[in-house]
Design a protein around this motif. Structure first.
Motif, short mmCIF file in Angstrom:
data_model
loop_
_atom_site.label_atom_id
_atom_site.label_comp_id
_atom_site.label_asym_id
_atom_site.label_seq_id
_atom_site.Cartn_x
_atom_site.Cartn_y
_atom_site.Cartn_z
N PHE A 69 0.96 -3.29 -5.45
CA PHE A 69 1.76 -2.06 -5.45
C PHE A 69 1.95 -1.51 -6.86
O PHE A 69 1.70 -0.33 -7.12
N SER A 115 0.82 -1.22 0.00
CA SER A 115 0.00 0.00 0.00
C SER A 115 0.85 1.27 0.00
O SER A 115 0.31 2.38 0.09
N SER A 116 2.17 1.13 -0.11
CA SER A 116 3.05 2.31 -0.08
C SER A 116 2.84 3.18 -1.32
O SER A 116 2.54 2.70 -2.42
N THR A 117 3.00 4.49 -1.12
CA THR A 117 2.95 5.43 -2.24
C THR A 117 4.30 6.09 -2.47
O THR A 117 4.41 7.04 -3.26
N ASP A 118 5.32 5.60 -1.76
CA ASP A 118 6.69 6.07 -2.00
C ASP A 118 7.23 5.24 -3.17
O ASP A 118 7.97 4.28 -3.01
N TRP A 119 6.83 5.66 -4.37
CA TRP A 119 6.97 4.79 -5.53
C TRP A 119 8.41 4.38 -5.81
O TRP A 119 8.69 3.18 -5.97
N ALA A 130 -1.14 -0.03 -8.50
CA ALA A 130 -1.45 1.31 -7.99
C ALA A 130 -0.48 2.33 -8.57
O ALA A 130 -0.88 3.43 -8.99
N ARG A 131 0.82 1.96 -8.58
CA ARG A 131 1.81 2.87 -9.15
C ARG A 131 1.53 3.13 -10.62
O ARG A 131 1.67 4.25 -11.12
N ARG A 173 -0.11 10.77 -14.23
CA ARG A 173 1.01 11.72 -14.30
C ARG A 173 1.50 11.89 -15.73
O ARG A 173 1.78 13.01 -16.18
N GLU A 195 -1.33 3.16 -12.16
CA GLU A 195 -2.45 4.09 -12.33
C GLU A 195 -2.00 5.52 -12.08
O GLU A 195 -2.35 6.43 -12.85
N VAL A 196 -1.21 5.71 -11.01
CA VAL A 196 -0.72 7.08 -10.70
C VAL A 196 0.18 7.58 -11.82
O VAL A 196 0.05 8.73 -12.26
N THR A 202 10.02 2.25 -2.78
CA THR A 202 9.36 0.95 -2.63
C THR A 202 9.65 0.03 -3.82
O THR A 202 9.88 -1.17 -3.65
#
Length: 409
Positions: free
Chosen positions: A257, A214-218, A260-261, A268, A263-264, A221
């Motif tokens: 993970f 669930s980390s967002t520190d792409w 999610a990355r 971006r 999609e972000v 991580t």
């Protein structure tokens, strides 16, 4: 009195048989005629002939043992020797003597055959032992184990040797099998221990992987996931069921993970693509300021364009050098225009420009001399390096000369 070639009956009813040693009493007959007496004892002779014939056939065509054959011969010989039949008893004795020779010959043949079979069995068992002892050192656990089991079946199909030889060979054979089984058991025990250690290590990796999902520190991580994957490969394999279950959890955590990355990053990328389009439009607007005709107005216009540029935000990394390079080119053109304006209004600058031009001209002349010397000496690599340096100095000299012209000199 009655008689035939092999026997006779006298007046008292005594029956005789003729042999090579002379007449021998067969028996006494009082119940009928002499002819009936001879016929009775002749039938007994025929019975002996039939029995001897049957025994000869059995000896010739069956596996009758020498012991049993000799017993049958002795029984028939007793009957012949007791002279209770009328006929060629000497011929029967000769047939029995010949049959004894045949039985003895068969006994020797069988003895030789048995000795040969025993020798072959011994060599076969020695070969099995040698192969088993070699297999005992093998690490091909499956194939060697299967082969050892096949050797046992082969052993069971071979004749027994004398007790001592058979026991000695079996002891070696059994010891080789036991040694292999012991080594295999130790190997798999060690393998099980290694797999259990791998399972424990991978369990820890899975726990960490799931905590990071669930980390967002792409960047950080993603780098850690790469490290975890390397550690996973280095940990070795766990038991199959545990390996599959742990891998599914490990991969599942990564998938969460990276999905999610992704999609972000997709959002971006779309935003940065739009930013690039806007910055390219500003670059076109800035490029229209060159060549500079009104320095003050151009500087003001560029400041406005640059403020809008800074407000736009990031563009895709691979497109950044090109679009920023276009703005830098305009900025350099403005700076050069400012320097040119300053030189036109500064007498001291002209003197400095003249001095700089002289220095650059001296440097260019010196480099040309060094290049000629290097090429004359055959050092083309040095000459090429100096030639590149000359290009830079020449460009500076050309710029300095142009600046000096702007001062009117």
């Amino acid at each position: 009195m009655s008689s035939d070639p092999w026997g006779r009956v006298d007046e008292t009813g005594t029956v005789y048989v003729r042999t090579a040693e002379g007449e021998v009493v067969v028996g006494s007959w009082q119940a009928g005629t002499p002819e009936e007496a001879l016929a009775y004892f002749e039938r007994k002779y025929e019975g002996l002939v039939v029995e001897i014939g049957l025994l000869e056939r059995r000896v010739r065509t069956t596996d009758l043992s020498a012991k049993d054959a000799q017993a049958a011969i002795d029984h028939l010989r007793t009957q012949v020797d007791e002279h209770h039949a009328v006929g060629d008893l000497d011929a029967l004795r000769k047939r029995l003597d010949k049959l004894v020779e045949t039985v003895e010959s068969r006994r020797e043949e069988r003895k030789a055959q048995k000795a040969k079979q025993t020798d072959e069995a011994k060599h076969a068992k020695e070969a099995l032992v040698a192969e088993a002892e070699e297999l005992a050192q093998s690490e091909q656990w499956r194939s060697a184990g299967e082969r050892l089991r096949a050797l046992v079946d082969t052993w069971k199909g071979l004749p027994r040797l004398d007790r001592k030889s058979d026991d000695e060979l079996w002891h070696r054979f059994s010891h080789a099998r036991s040694a292999f089984s012991k080594r295999r058991k130790a190997h798999f025990a060690s393998l099980d221990a290694q797999r259990e250690e791998a399972r424990k290590a991978k369990e820890k990796l899975v726990v960490e992987a799931e905590s990071l999902s669930s980390s967002t520190d792409w960047a950080t991580t993603a780098a850690r996931y790469r490290e975890l994957m390397a550690e996973w490969k280095a940990a070795g394999r766990a038991q199959r069921e545990a390996e599959d279950e742990l891998w599914n959890r490990f991969r599942g955590a990564q998938d969460v993970f990276f999905a999610a990355r992704g999609e972000v990053f997709a959002e971006r990328d779309a935003e940065q693509t739009e930013n690039l389009k806007l910055k390219e439009e500003l670059a076109v607007e800035a490029e229209k300021l060159v060549p500079v005709t009104d320095l003050k107005a151009a500087r003001a216009a560029f400041r406005g364009i640059n403020e809008r540029w800074e407000a736009i935000g990031h563009v895709p990394r691979d497109a950044r050098p090109k679009v920023e390079g276009r703005m830098h080119a305009v900025e350099r053109a403005l700076k050069e225009a400012e320097e040119s304006e300053w030189r036109r209004t500064n007498p001291e600058a002209r003197a400095r420009a003249a001095g700089l031009t002289g220095q650059l001209q001296a440097a260019v002349d010196k480099l040309r001399g060094q290049i000629d010397a290097a090429r004359a000496a055959g050092n083309n690599a040095r000459a090429d390096k100096l030639a590149k340096e000359l290009e830079g100095r020449q460009a500076l000299l050309d710029q300095a000369l142009k600046g000096l012209e702007e001062f009117g000199g």
